[in-house]
Design a protein around this motif. Structure first.
Motif: not given
Ligand code: GTP
Ligand code: MG
Length: 203
Positions: A145-147, A161-168, A176-177
């Motif tokens: 699944s992809v966000l 928010n790249t780091t935040l989103m990567d961690n999420f 990935g997103w």
């Protein structure tokens, strides 16, 4: 007469597009399949379908069957007749049994939220959980699944928010997103390519 015959593989993949009401699921599919966008909002009722045929490479054809699932909160209430004969509501289920039916045999999914509405991001984990609890690959692992962080054309702050989103994504189990815009055609093809690559890798 002449010419040579090549081996060719054909795949049919069922891919789900889920997420809250009005986040742009239908718009992303319309953009991806028909290269169209409309500002006009018409809520999807139940489920819609679209087919995208991809000439993946010289020997691979991929048919993506996209299931465009309504973000409408279908609440199923439970009722019982009480001792004194009244009908009582005993509870509500957030997701009815419909998603279980829709998710059946899917091999990939996009979970979409709207970057302009925080509540739609907060609902992402719920959708992901609903997905993982109702559909699995033959080997028992969750489907890829992809966000999608949609409506990025409307993002007013340029915060990163790249780091935040990567961690999420790591925590919630997304591959990935992508920041997407169905309106301006940003990252829609890229996200689809990324998901299909991962689906093919499971083959
Ligand atoms: P439901 O079917 O009700 O679950 O909604 P949906 O997720 O299918 O949303 P839909 O695609 O219908 O889009 C909702 C509204 O958002 C429409 O007015 C679209 O024009 C608008 N919209 C969708 N994608 C984008 C985008 O990338 N940018 C902008 N600015 N608007 C978008
Ligand atoms: Mg829709």
């Amino acid at each position: 007469a002449g010419g040579s015959v090549f081996e060719c593989k054909e795949y049919l993949f069922k891919v789900l597009v889920i997420g809250e009401l009005g986040v742009g699921k239908t718009s992303i599919i319309k953009r991806y399949v028909h290269q169209l966008f409309s500002q006009h909002y018409r809520a999807t009722i139940g489920v819609d379908f679209a087919l995208k045929v991809i000439n993946w490479d010289s020997k691979t054809l991929v048919r993506l069957q996209l299931w465009d699932i309504a973000g409408t909160k279908i609440s199923h209430c439970k009722q019982k007749v009480s001792e004194n004969g009244f009908l009582e509501r005993t509870g509500q289920e957030r997701f009815g049994n419909m998603t279980r039916v829709y998710y059946k045999e899917a091999v990939g999914a996009f979970v979409v939220f709207d970057v302009t509405r925080g509540s739609t991001f907060e609902a992402v984990s719920k959708w992901k959980h609903d997905l993982d609890s109702k559909v699995k690959l033959a080997n028992g692992s969750p489907i890829p699944s992809v966000l999608l962080a949609n409506k990025c054309d409307q993002k007013n702050d340029s915060s990163n928010n790249t780091t935040l989103m990567d961690n999420f994504c790591k925590e919630t189990g997304f591959l990935g997103w992508f920041e997407t815009s169905a309106k301006d055609n940003i990252n829609v093809d890229e996200a689809a390519r990324f998901l299909v690559e991962n689906i093919l890798a499971n083959d």
